[in-house]
Design a protein around this motif. Structure first.
Motif, PDB file in Angstrom:
ATOM      1  N   ASN A  73       0.826  -1.215   0.000  1.00 47.12           N
ATOM      2  CA  ASN A  73       0.000   0.000   0.000  1.00 47.12           C
ATOM      3  C   ASN A  73       0.859   1.264   0.000  1.00 47.12           C
ATOM      4  O   ASN A  73       0.572   2.239   0.677  1.00 47.12           O
ATOM      5  CB  ASN A  73      -0.979   0.007   1.179  1.00 47.12           C
ATOM      6  CG  ASN A  73      -1.975  -1.128   1.088  1.00 47.12           C
ATOM      7  OD1 ASN A  73      -2.336  -1.551   0.000  1.00 47.12           O
ATOM      8  ND2 ASN A  73      -2.394  -1.645   2.219  1.00 47.12           N
ATOM      9  N   GLN A  80      -3.196  -8.107   5.304  1.00 51.17           N
ATOM     10  CA  GLN A  80      -4.032  -7.276   4.457  1.00 51.17           C
ATOM     11  C   GLN A  80      -4.933  -6.383   5.307  1.00 51.17           C
ATOM     12  O   GLN A  80      -5.263  -6.711   6.436  1.00 51.17           O
ATOM     13  CB  GLN A  80      -4.852  -8.138   3.506  1.00 51.17           C
ATOM     14  CG  GLN A  80      -5.777  -9.121   4.172  1.00 51.17           C
ATOM     15  CD  GLN A  80      -6.483  -9.982   3.161  1.00 51.17           C
ATOM     16  OE1 GLN A  80      -6.577  -9.625   2.002  1.00 51.17           O
ATOM     17  NE2 GLN A  80      -6.985 -11.118   3.595  1.00 51.17           N
ATOM     18  N   GLN A  81      -5.263  -5.248   4.730  1.00 46.11           N
ATOM     19  CA  GLN A  81      -6.150  -4.312   5.404  1.00 46.11           C
ATOM     20  C   GLN A  81      -7.475  -4.277   4.652  1.00 46.11           C
ATOM     21  O   GLN A  81      -7.556  -4.724   3.503  1.00 46.11           O
ATOM     22  CB  GLN A  81      -5.516  -2.925   5.436  1.00 46.11           C
ATOM     23  CG  GLN A  81      -4.219  -2.879   6.194  1.00 46.11           C
ATOM     24  CD  GLN A  81      -3.533  -1.524   6.077  1.00 46.11           C
ATOM     25  OE1 GLN A  81      -3.983  -0.652   5.364  1.00 46.11           O
ATOM     26  NE2 GLN A  81      -2.426  -1.376   6.789  1.00 46.11           N
ATOM     27  N   LYS A  82      -8.484  -3.742   5.274  1.00 53.33           N
ATOM     28  CA  LYS A  82      -9.785  -3.652   4.648  1.00 53.33           C
ATOM     29  C   LYS A  82      -9.708  -2.692   3.467  1.00 53.33           C
ATOM     30  O   LYS A  82      -9.078  -1.640   3.549  1.00 53.33           O
ATOM     31  CB  LYS A  82     -10.812  -3.156   5.661  1.00 53.33           C
ATOM     32  CG  LYS A  82     -12.221  -3.328   5.232  1.00 53.33           C
ATOM     33  CD  LYS A  82     -13.164  -2.988   6.364  1.00 53.33           C
ATOM     34  CE  LYS A  82     -14.568  -3.425   6.000  1.00 53.33           C
ATOM     35  NZ  LYS A  82     -15.493  -3.185   7.101  1.00 53.33           N
ATOM     36  N   GLY A  83     -10.312  -3.075   2.347  1.00 56.80           N
ATOM     37  CA  GLY A  83     -10.275  -2.236   1.152  1.00 56.80           C
ATOM     38  C   GLY A  83      -9.294  -2.773   0.127  1.00 56.80           C
ATOM     39  O   GLY A  83      -8.959  -3.955   0.116  1.00 56.80           O
ATOM     40  N   LYS A  84      -8.810  -1.883  -0.717  1.00 56.38           N
ATOM     41  CA  LYS A  84      -7.894  -2.274  -1.786  1.00 56.38           C
ATOM     42  C   LYS A  84      -6.475  -2.354  -1.238  1.00 56.38           C
ATOM     43  O   LYS A  84      -5.992  -1.426  -0.602  1.00 56.38           O
ATOM     44  CB  LYS A  84      -7.962  -1.260  -2.919  1.00 56.38           C
ATOM     45  CG  LYS A  84      -7.118  -1.641  -4.108  1.00 56.38           C
ATOM     46  CD  LYS A  84      -7.267  -0.638  -5.232  1.00 56.38           C
ATOM     47  CE  LYS A  84      -6.402  -1.042  -6.406  1.00 56.38           C
ATOM     48  NZ  LYS A  84      -6.457  -0.061  -7.486  1.00 56.38           N
ATOM     49  N   ASN A  85      -5.806  -3.455  -1.524  1.00 57.17           N
ATOM     50  CA  ASN A  85      -4.432  -3.666  -1.085  1.00 57.17           C
ATOM     51  C   ASN A  85      -3.542  -3.886  -2.307  1.00 57.17           C
ATOM     52  O   ASN A  85      -3.913  -4.569  -3.246  1.00 57.17           O
ATOM     53  CB  ASN A  85      -4.334  -4.890  -0.170  1.00 57.17           C
ATOM     54  CG  ASN A  85      -5.042  -4.661   1.141  1.00 57.17           C
ATOM     55  OD1 ASN A  85      -4.555  -3.917   1.974  1.00 57.17           O
ATOM     56  ND2 ASN A  85      -6.196  -5.276   1.317  1.00 57.17           N
TER      57      ASN A  85
END
Length: 78
Positions: free
Chosen positions: A10, A29-34
Motif C-alpha cells: 500500500n 491485508q487491510q480492509k479495502g484495496k491492497n
C-alpha cells in the motif's frame, strides 16, 4: 526473497515481514484495496560487469572481422 529485494505494501516500504516455507513474504491485508509490490534492485557492480562483457564482445568481433578481412585481402593480392 533476496537481499536486494524491496517490498512495498500500500505504498509503504516493509522492512519486517514473515516469510513462508519457500521464502515468499506474507503480509497482513487491510480492509479495502491492497497493493503489494516486490522489486529487485540490481546491484551496481552488475552494470560494471555488463559493460565489461559488452566491450569484450565488441573487441572480439572487431578482431575477428580484421582477421577475415586480412585473409580475404591476402587471397586477392596473390
Amino acid at each position: 526473497m533476496y537481499q536486494q529485494s524491496r517490498l512495498e505494501v500500500n505504498g509503504k516500504k516493509q522492512h519486517q515481514f514473515v516469510k513462508n516455507e519457500i521464502g515468499a513474504p506474507t503480509v497482513m491485508q487491510q480492509k479495502g484495496k491492497n497493493t503489494a509490490t516486490l522489486k529487485f534492485i540490481t546491484p551496481r557492480w552488475f552494470y560494471f560487469l555488463l559493460v565489461i562483457s559488452i566491450l569484450g564482445w565488441v573487441i572480439l568481433t572487431g578482431y575477428w572481422l580484421r582477421n577475415c578481412y586480412s585473409n580475404i585481402y591476402l587471397k586477392i593480392t596473390k
